[in-house]
Scaffold this active site. Structure first.
Site, PDB file in Angstrom:
ATOM      1  N   GLY A  36       0.831  -1.208   0.000  1.00 55.64           N
ATOM      2  CA  GLY A  36       0.000   0.000   0.000  1.00 55.64           C
ATOM      3  C   GLY A  36       0.863   1.254   0.000  1.00 55.64           C
ATOM      4  CG  HIS A  37       3.233   2.142   3.433  1.00 56.41           C
ATOM      5  ND1 HIS A  37       3.181   0.970   4.133  1.00 56.41           N
ATOM      6  CD2 HIS A  37       2.695   3.088   4.244  1.00 56.41           C
ATOM      7  CE1 HIS A  37       2.633   1.192   5.320  1.00 56.41           C
ATOM      8  NE2 HIS A  37       2.324   2.458   5.415  1.00 56.41           N
ATOM      9  CD  GLN A  61      -1.887   8.726  13.509  1.00 56.76           C
ATOM     10  OE1 GLN A  61      -1.329   9.734  13.087  1.00 56.76           O
ATOM     11  NE2 GLN A  61      -2.409   7.822  12.707  1.00 56.76           N
ATOM     12  CG  ASP A 151      -6.006   4.406   6.610  1.00 58.83           C
ATOM     13  OD1 ASP A 151      -6.295   3.863   7.680  1.00 58.83           O
ATOM     14  OD2 ASP A 151      -5.029   4.038   5.916  1.00 58.83           O
ATOM     15  CD  GLN A 154      -5.038   8.946   7.464  1.00 61.51           C
ATOM     16  OE1 GLN A 154      -4.734   8.724   8.635  1.00 61.51           O
ATOM     17  NE2 GLN A 154      -4.372   8.427   6.457  1.00 61.51           N
ATOM     18  CB  VAL A 177      -2.393  -2.105  -2.382  1.00 62.76           C
ATOM     19  CG1 VAL A 177      -1.620  -3.329  -2.863  1.00 62.76           C
ATOM     20  CG2 VAL A 177      -2.043  -0.886  -3.236  1.00 62.76           C
ATOM     21  NE  ARG A 188      -3.646  -1.056  14.403  1.00 54.49           N
ATOM     22  CZ  ARG A 188      -3.550   0.249  14.243  1.00 54.49           C
ATOM     23  NH1 ARG A 188      -3.736   0.766  13.055  1.00 54.49           N
ATOM     24  NH2 ARG A 188      -3.272   1.044  15.260  1.00 54.49           N
TER      25      ARG A 188
HETATM   26  P1  AMP Z   1       0.127   4.334   7.584  1.00 49.76           P
HETATM   27  O1  AMP Z   1       1.595   4.132   7.541  1.00 49.76           O
HETATM   28  O2  AMP Z   1      -0.651   3.112   7.968  1.00 49.76           O
HETATM   29  O3  AMP Z   1      -0.276   5.576   8.344  1.00 49.76           O
HETATM   30  O4  AMP Z   1      -0.303   4.603   6.090  1.00 49.76           O
HETATM   31  C1  AMP Z   1       0.317   5.603   5.317  1.00 49.76           C
HETATM   32  C2  AMP Z   1      -0.496   5.839   4.083  1.00 49.76           C
HETATM   33  O5  AMP Z   1      -0.578   4.615   3.341  1.00 49.76           O
HETATM   34  C3  AMP Z   1      -1.940   6.273   4.382  1.00 49.76           C
HETATM   35  O6  AMP Z   1      -2.326   7.290   3.473  1.00 49.76           O
HETATM   36  C4  AMP Z   1      -2.712   5.008   4.169  1.00 49.76           C
HETATM   37  O7  AMP Z   1      -4.058   5.223   3.780  1.00 49.76           O
HETATM   38  C5  AMP Z   1      -1.933   4.368   3.027  1.00 49.76           C
HETATM   39  N1  AMP Z   1      -2.199   2.924   2.976  1.00 49.76           N
HETATM   40  C6  AMP Z   1      -2.109   2.042   3.994  1.00 49.76           C
HETATM   41  N2  AMP Z   1      -2.498   0.809   3.587  1.00 49.76           N
HETATM   42  C7  AMP Z   1      -2.839   0.940   2.278  1.00 49.76           C
HETATM   43  C8  AMP Z   1      -3.333   0.029   1.281  1.00 49.76           C
HETATM   44  N3  AMP Z   1      -3.538  -1.258   1.542  1.00 49.76           N
HETATM   45  N4  AMP Z   1      -3.581   0.518   0.039  1.00 49.76           N
HETATM   46  C9  AMP Z   1      -3.375   1.834  -0.247  1.00 49.76           C
HETATM   47  N5  AMP Z   1      -2.917   2.731   0.645  1.00 49.76           N
HETATM   48  C10 AMP Z   1      -2.656   2.302   1.892  1.00 49.76           C
END
Ligand code: AMP
Length: 288
Positions: A36-37, A61, A151, A154, A177, A188
């Protein structure tokens, strides 16, 4: 790729890029990178000249100390992934750099912060998100900031903050993703054992059942939510919430018409997971 630790360091880096006429992308993250990242970083790499990724596990948060302490951290591996994807700078500050002694400011998007995730996690969760994202925008001053649809709330909250405060940044939302079986990738997920990982697909199954009901012509929210809940229960997971809401206001709706956001949250073993899908009745193929 440079790793920057200070606000002054980022400002100098960005000033040099601006001087060279380069557009700036910011990808805010809490690290432990997964696909995703990576999708966010790739999108940023394609659209902007200079890509800055922030890596900051934001204490503000997290509502529970155990969740914060247990949050996966892997800066070295993250830096290698970011470098591989062509990121120019990783901003990985210490907590005191972002929250110096006496820090007293909170950015709250009233209303939107209190529903759905805010009900369980408390409005302070999105206060923490907005405060740190606003500060990151002030530090980096990006042209475009990249967020994941994963998210969904968010995105809605940050979009409203940007509009309300007239922050000079464009938001780019990247589709969720997923793993091959449909589970949305999340840091998680690493906490799940094999059996829990098997059951975690229930969230995606619930959302698929909602979509199938809408494609079958159902427009009553209670009916589609029942179908989604049944699919989740069959997969061994009780939803904490499964709701159909307006994608801008997050208000719960009764009748599905046009664009709607379907959101779900559930506890699976040690991990609280969320997922969502956007459905547009003007675009779904109806098999009724
Ligand atoms: P986080 O590190 O969990 O705060 O996520 C950082 C960014 O990655 C945020 O904008 C999330 O929405 C995005 N993100 C996390 N998981 C996914 C995913 N599976 N698909 C797309 N974006 C994601």
């Amino acid at each position: 790729m440079k790793t920057l630790r200070t606000i002054a360091g980022v400002r100098a880096h960005v000033a040099a890029a601006r001087e060279a006429g380069r557009s700036i992308a910011l990808v805010p993250t809490m690290g432990a990178f997964h696909g995703g990242h990576e999708a966010l970083m790739r999108a940023a790499r394609e659209q902007c000249d200079e890509v800055i990724v922030s890596l900051f596990v934001n204490p503000a948060q997290f509502e529970a100390a155990a969740d914060l302490d247990g949050y996966p951290r892997a800066e070295d591996a993250d830096a290698a992934i970011a470098a591989e994807l062509g990121v120019d700078a990783l901003f990985a500050p210490a907590v005191e750099e972002i929250y110096p002694a006496g820090f007293a400011t909170t950015v709250r998007v009233a209303g939107l912060a209190e529903v759905l995730e805010g009900t369980t996690r408390g409005a302070r969760h999105f206060d923490g998100v907005c405060t740190v994202v606003c500060k990151l925008f002030c530090i980096v001053a990006p042209d475009v900031a990249f967020f994941g649809q994963k998210d969904a709330q968010q995105v809605v909250v940050v979009r409203r903050m940007v509009r309300d405060l007239a922050l000079p940044v464009a938001l780019q939302v990247v589709p969720t993703v997923r793993a091959a079986d449909g589970l949305a990738l999340s840091s998680r997920n690493a906490r799940l054992d094999a059996a829990e990982r098997g059951r975690a697909v229930a969230l995606a199954r619930g959302l698929e059942a909602v979509r199938a009901a809408v494609e079958g012509g159902e427009r009553d929210v209670q009916a589609v939510v029942s179908a989604g809940r049944a699919a989740m229960t069959a997969a061994g997971v009780q939803p904490e919430y499964l709701a159909v809401v307006n994608p801008e206001t997050l208000d719960v709706i009764d009748e599905i018409d046009g664009r709607v956001l379907v959101v779900v949250a559930a506890q699976v073993g040690p991990a609280r997971l969320i997922d969502n899908v956007l459905i547009d009745t003007r675009q779904v193929a109806t098999h009724a």
